[in-house]
Design an enzyme around this catalytic site. Sequence first.
Site, PDB file in Angstrom:
ATOM      1  N   THR A   1     -68.263 -62.078  15.657  1.00 38.38           N
ATOM      2  CA  THR A   1     -66.875 -62.311  16.062  1.00 38.38           C
ATOM      3  C   THR A   1     -66.771 -62.415  17.585  1.00 38.38           C
ATOM      4  O   THR A   1     -65.694 -62.263  18.143  1.00 38.38           O
ATOM      5  CB  THR A   1     -65.956 -61.171  15.564  1.00 38.38           C
ATOM      6  OG1 THR A   1     -66.476 -59.912  16.020  1.00 38.38           O
ATOM      7  CG2 THR A   1     -65.853 -61.164  14.051  1.00 38.38           C
ATOM      8  N   SER A   2     -67.894 -62.675  18.254  1.00 34.38           N
ATOM      9  CA  SER A   2     -67.913 -62.689  19.715  1.00 34.38           C
ATOM     10  C   SER A   2     -67.927 -64.113  20.260  1.00 34.38           C
ATOM     11  O   SER A   2     -66.887 -64.684  20.560  1.00 34.38           O
ATOM     12  CB  SER A   2     -69.115 -61.899  20.234  1.00 34.38           C
ATOM     13  OG  SER A   2     -69.100 -61.842  21.639  1.00 34.38           O
ATOM     14  N   ARG A   3     -69.095 -64.715  20.387  1.00 31.82           N
ATOM     15  CA  ARG A   3     -69.244 -66.086  20.852  1.00 31.82           C
ATOM     16  C   ARG A   3     -70.313 -66.780  20.009  1.00 31.82           C
ATOM     17  O   ARG A   3     -71.357 -66.212  19.718  1.00 31.82           O
ATOM     18  CB  ARG A   3     -69.626 -66.141  22.341  1.00 31.82           C
ATOM     19  CG  ARG A   3     -68.505 -65.772  23.296  1.00 31.82           C
ATOM     20  CD  ARG A   3     -67.395 -66.818  23.286  1.00 31.82           C
ATOM     21  NE  ARG A   3     -66.341 -66.531  24.261  1.00 31.82           N
ATOM     22  CZ  ARG A   3     -65.236 -65.861  24.004  1.00 31.82           C
ATOM     23  NH1 ARG A   3     -65.048 -65.359  22.783  1.00 31.82           N
ATOM     24  NH2 ARG A   3     -64.317 -65.667  24.935  1.00 31.82           N
TER      25      ARG A   3
ATOM     26  N   ASP B   1     -66.762 -65.809  12.851  1.00 30.46           N
ATOM     27  CA  ASP B   1     -65.436 -66.221  13.306  1.00 30.46           C
ATOM     28  C   ASP B   1     -65.571 -67.173  14.482  1.00 30.46           C
ATOM     29  O   ASP B   1     -64.569 -67.665  15.003  1.00 30.46           O
ATOM     30  CB  ASP B   1     -64.624 -64.978  13.704  1.00 30.46           C
ATOM     31  CG  ASP B   1     -63.176 -65.313  14.041  1.00 30.46           C
ATOM     32  OD1 ASP B   1     -62.534 -66.028  13.238  1.00 30.46           O
ATOM     33  OD2 ASP B   1     -62.679 -64.865  15.102  1.00 30.46           O
TER      34      ASP B   1
ATOM     35  N   GLU C   1     -67.996 -75.073  18.285  1.00 27.63           N
ATOM     36  CA  GLU C   1     -66.644 -74.992  17.741  1.00 27.63           C
ATOM     37  C   GLU C   1     -65.597 -75.762  18.526  1.00 27.63           C
ATOM     38  O   GLU C   1     -64.496 -76.017  18.027  1.00 27.63           O
ATOM     39  CB  GLU C   1     -66.196 -73.536  17.643  1.00 27.63           C
ATOM     40  CG  GLU C   1     -65.929 -72.881  18.986  1.00 27.63           C
ATOM     41  CD  GLU C   1     -65.396 -71.454  18.831  1.00 27.63           C
ATOM     42  OE1 GLU C   1     -64.289 -71.190  19.340  1.00 27.63           O
ATOM     43  OE2 GLU C   1     -66.069 -70.614  18.218  1.00 27.63           O
TER      44      GLU C   1
ATOM     45  N   HIS D   1     -62.053 -68.641  14.483  1.00 27.56           N
ATOM     46  CA  HIS D   1     -61.803 -67.925  15.737  1.00 27.56           C
ATOM     47  C   HIS D   1     -60.407 -67.280  15.719  1.00 27.56           C
ATOM     48  O   HIS D   1     -59.601 -67.461  16.648  1.00 27.56           O
ATOM     49  CB  HIS D   1     -61.938 -68.865  16.932  1.00 27.56           C
ATOM     50  CG  HIS D   1     -62.369 -68.158  18.182  1.00 27.56           C
ATOM     51  ND1 HIS D   1     -63.303 -68.668  19.053  1.00 27.56           N
ATOM     52  CD2 HIS D   1     -61.993 -66.966  18.711  1.00 27.56           C
ATOM     53  CE1 HIS D   1     -63.473 -67.828  20.067  1.00 27.56           C
ATOM     54  NE2 HIS D   1     -62.678 -66.790  19.875  1.00 27.56           N
TER      55      HIS D   1
ATOM     56  N   ASP E   1     -76.854 -51.367  23.473  1.00 25.16           N
ATOM     57  CA  ASP E   1     -76.077 -51.796  24.637  1.00 25.16           C
ATOM     58  C   ASP E   1     -76.695 -51.140  25.860  1.00 25.16           C
ATOM     59  O   ASP E   1     -77.021 -49.951  25.818  1.00 25.16           O
ATOM     60  CB  ASP E   1     -74.615 -51.382  24.493  1.00 25.16           C
ATOM     61  CG  ASP E   1     -73.716 -52.025  25.543  1.00 25.16           C
ATOM     62  OD1 ASP E   1     -73.925 -51.758  26.752  1.00 25.16           O
ATOM     63  OD2 ASP E   1     -72.814 -52.783  25.173  1.00 25.16           O
TER      64      ASP E   1
ATOM     65  N   ILE F   1     -64.469 -53.735  22.282  1.00 29.72           N
ATOM     66  CA  ILE F   1     -64.421 -54.232  20.911  1.00 29.72           C
ATOM     67  C   ILE F   1     -65.532 -53.610  20.074  1.00 29.72           C
ATOM     68  O   ILE F   1     -65.307 -53.140  18.955  1.00 29.72           O
ATOM     69  CB  ILE F   1     -64.521 -55.770  20.880  1.00 29.72           C
ATOM     70  CG1 ILE F   1     -63.303 -56.391  21.557  1.00 29.72           C
ATOM     71  CG2 ILE F   1     -64.649 -56.268  19.439  1.00 29.72           C
ATOM     72  CD1 ILE F   1     -63.387 -57.901  21.723  1.00 29.72           C
TER      73      ILE F   1
END
Length: 332
Positions: A232-234, A258, A263, A295, A175, A156
């Site tokens: 947009t991950s966790r 997101d 959540e 999400h 990374d 992603i």
Amino acid sequence: MKLAVYSAQPYDRRFLEEARSAMSGVETVYFSDRLELDTVPLAQGCGAVCVFVNDKLDAPVLEALHALGVRAVLLRCAGFNNLDIAAGMRLGMFMARVPAYAPEAVAEHALALVMTLNRRTHRAYARVREGNFALDGLLGMTLHGKTVGIVGAGQIGAAAARIFHGMGCKVLVSDPAPASQLDGLVERVSLDELLTRSDIVSLHCPLMDATRHMINAASLATMKRGAMLVNTSRGGLIDTAAVIDALKCGQLGALAIDVYEQESNLFFHDHSSDIIADDVFQRLMTFPNVLVTGHQGFFTIEAMREIATVTFANLACYLQGARCPNALGASA
């Protein structure tokens, strides 16, 4: 084999049934309830369960499932931070996930959040609907030439890096093992350097002990003042209280999420007639420079079809005793 599907929405049923039709000998039962200790009994008579991102799969839940005769856990998602793999291994359970389903879908949603929040198109839409064509308050910035930091360069993150590079942005990546296909497109830097230099920071790394609250008061203080943060991950990657403080003082210029760390009691359900008791979330929603979606980054036809297809392929591996490339723990 009977399969219990938890956290099932109408769209889950549509795509899962489409994939199941190609498999014989499998019966599915659907529950809108999240999997937790109180809802384990719904899986009575089932040999496997299919779960999603907010279902609870800690040791007590896995033990209760095992006592009912459940021997396989199928995650219809990539992340598995909600699964106690060690407990599953101890119980001898088969566990598998869907490691990649149209990664471009989530990456494109990250871009959509950036574009919407930057150019205030959500506010412009509401204004025009009321006949207000004034531009005051809608000023954005040109993304071309800006520096975008991608935290986590898996499939992603790599897709997001390619998208922003294609828009003329300078892309930084942090990374431990960035994708080799990004060679020549990005600059590899430490997380500290990425936060310091980026106009936009987009999170695409998994949630684990080492990354929980990686965006906190200390890291926010090192970011370029007025930068945008996208997740947009966790949700657990961000310390929400610290982000609120950074928004209040202007250190953080904008936030697009997101996902949200609490959540599980909110997302995927209609609360439009309810009073939301989460004061932190409600405070977050008061900021005009905050954009929240529920999400939906993964939510495309292609991704849903891939999730369903791979989920049943994983189940087929379990039933046939075959090696599963998507297995977790002892099943791998």
